[in-house]
Design a protein around this motif. Structure first.
Motif, PDB file in Angstrom:
ATOM      1  N   VAL A  35      69.991  67.619 -66.663  1.00  0.00           N
ATOM      2  CA  VAL A  35      70.485  66.575 -65.768  1.00  0.00           C
ATOM      3  C   VAL A  35      69.532  66.397 -64.592  1.00  0.00           C
ATOM      4  O   VAL A  35      69.108  65.271 -64.281  1.00  0.00           O
ATOM      5  CB  VAL A  35      71.909  66.916 -65.261  1.00  0.00           C
ATOM      6  CG1 VAL A  35      72.329  65.962 -64.159  1.00  0.00           C
ATOM      7  CG2 VAL A  35      72.903  66.869 -66.400  1.00  0.00           C
ATOM      8  N   ILE A  36      69.159  67.485 -63.952  1.00  0.00           N
ATOM      9  CA  ILE A  36      68.277  67.410 -62.781  1.00  0.00           C
ATOM     10  C   ILE A  36      66.913  66.852 -63.155  1.00  0.00           C
ATOM     11  O   ILE A  36      66.351  66.003 -62.445  1.00  0.00           O
ATOM     12  CB  ILE A  36      68.150  68.787 -62.112  1.00  0.00           C
ATOM     13  CG1 ILE A  36      69.497  69.197 -61.518  1.00  0.00           C
ATOM     14  CG2 ILE A  36      67.077  68.776 -61.034  1.00  0.00           C
ATOM     15  CD1 ILE A  36      69.558  70.623 -61.025  1.00  0.00           C
ATOM     16  N   THR A  37      66.370  67.302 -64.286  1.00  0.00           N
ATOM     17  CA  THR A  37      65.056  66.825 -64.735  1.00  0.00           C
ATOM     18  C   THR A  37      65.065  65.324 -64.973  1.00  0.00           C
ATOM     19  O   THR A  37      64.154  64.611 -64.559  1.00  0.00           O
ATOM     20  CB  THR A  37      64.628  67.555 -66.027  1.00  0.00           C
ATOM     21  OG1 THR A  37      64.550  68.943 -65.760  1.00  0.00           O
ATOM     22  CG2 THR A  37      63.297  67.054 -66.519  1.00  0.00           C
ATOM     23  N   ARG A  38      66.093  64.821 -65.630  1.00  0.00           N
ATOM     24  CA  ARG A  38      66.161  63.386 -65.910  1.00  0.00           C
ATOM     25  C   ARG A  38      66.351  62.570 -64.640  1.00  0.00           C
ATOM     26  O   ARG A  38      65.745  61.515 -64.485  1.00  0.00           O
ATOM     27  CB  ARG A  38      67.267  63.121 -66.932  1.00  0.00           C
ATOM     28  CG  ARG A  38      66.838  63.535 -68.334  1.00  0.00           C
ATOM     29  CD  ARG A  38      68.007  63.631 -69.284  1.00  0.00           C
ATOM     30  NE  ARG A  38      67.600  63.936 -70.646  1.00  0.00           N
ATOM     31  CZ  ARG A  38      67.459  65.164 -71.121  1.00  0.00           C
ATOM     32  NH1 ARG A  38      67.678  66.191 -70.346  1.00  0.00           N
ATOM     33  NH2 ARG A  38      67.093  65.351 -72.372  1.00  0.00           N
ATOM     34  N   LYS A  75      65.292  58.615 -64.127  1.00  0.00           N
ATOM     35  CA  LYS A  75      66.113  58.123 -65.236  1.00  0.00           C
ATOM     36  C   LYS A  75      67.579  58.455 -64.951  1.00  0.00           C
ATOM     37  O   LYS A  75      68.151  59.380 -65.542  1.00  0.00           O
ATOM     38  CB  LYS A  75      65.624  58.726 -66.542  1.00  0.00           C
ATOM     39  CG  LYS A  75      64.213  58.268 -66.864  1.00  0.00           C
ATOM     40  CD  LYS A  75      63.593  59.096 -67.949  1.00  0.00           C
ATOM     41  CE  LYS A  75      62.208  58.632 -68.291  1.00  0.00           C
ATOM     42  NZ  LYS A  75      61.266  58.711 -67.207  1.00  0.00           N
ATOM     43  N   ILE A  76      68.167  57.697 -64.037  1.00  0.00           N
ATOM     44  CA  ILE A  76      69.517  57.959 -63.551  1.00  0.00           C
ATOM     45  C   ILE A  76      70.550  57.821 -64.671  1.00  0.00           C
ATOM     46  O   ILE A  76      71.420  58.678 -64.817  1.00  0.00           O
ATOM     47  CB  ILE A  76      69.868  57.007 -62.380  1.00  0.00           C
ATOM     48  CG1 ILE A  76      68.819  57.095 -61.267  1.00  0.00           C
ATOM     49  CG2 ILE A  76      71.258  57.296 -61.854  1.00  0.00           C
ATOM     50  CD1 ILE A  76      68.664  58.457 -60.641  1.00  0.00           C
ATOM     51  N   VAL A  77      70.443  56.782 -65.477  1.00  0.00           N
ATOM     52  CA  VAL A  77      71.399  56.566 -66.570  1.00  0.00           C
ATOM     53  C   VAL A  77      71.313  57.722 -67.569  1.00  0.00           C
ATOM     54  O   VAL A  77      72.342  58.241 -68.020  1.00  0.00           O
ATOM     55  CB  VAL A  77      71.153  55.208 -67.268  1.00  0.00           C
ATOM     56  CG1 VAL A  77      72.036  55.045 -68.490  1.00  0.00           C
ATOM     57  CG2 VAL A  77      71.379  54.070 -66.287  1.00  0.00           C
ATOM     58  N   ALA A  78      70.111  58.133 -67.920  1.00  0.00           N
ATOM     59  CA  ALA A  78      69.938  59.254 -68.846  1.00  0.00           C
ATOM     60  C   ALA A  78      70.520  60.531 -68.253  1.00  0.00           C
ATOM     61  O   ALA A  78      71.130  61.329 -68.966  1.00  0.00           O
ATOM     62  CB  ALA A  78      68.463  59.441 -69.180  1.00  0.00           C
TER      63      ALA A  78
END
Length: 72
Positions: free
Chosen positions: A29-32, A37-40
């Motif tokens: 989650v943090i990496t995305r 890439k907020i939606v991802a």
């Protein structure tokens, strides 16, 4: 030593983090989100605990990168 996907950490540390489901979920989650890439990141937060965890783990071991399916 080559850098890997989790925060620029080494491949071995990234694989260890990817093996543990809770750390893989949090790091994913943090990496995305840090990649913009907020939606991802939100989808990973909501739906990604088991299925995406397995895919990320397999891809981290095989290709040294986590799943980058959604680019938004």
């Amino acid at each position: 030593m080559a850098k890997s996907d989790y925060f620029g950490l080494s491949y071995i540390v990234s694989v260890i983090l990817a093996i543990i489901p809770v750390t893989a979920w949090i790091c994913g989650v943090i990496t995305r989100i840090t990649d913009g890439k907020i939606v991802a990141g939100i989808l990973r937060l909501i739906f990604g605990f088991w299925i995406i965890w397995l895919v990320d783990l397999i891809l981290m071991i095989v290709s040294k990168h986590i799943l980058r399916l959604i680019n938004i």
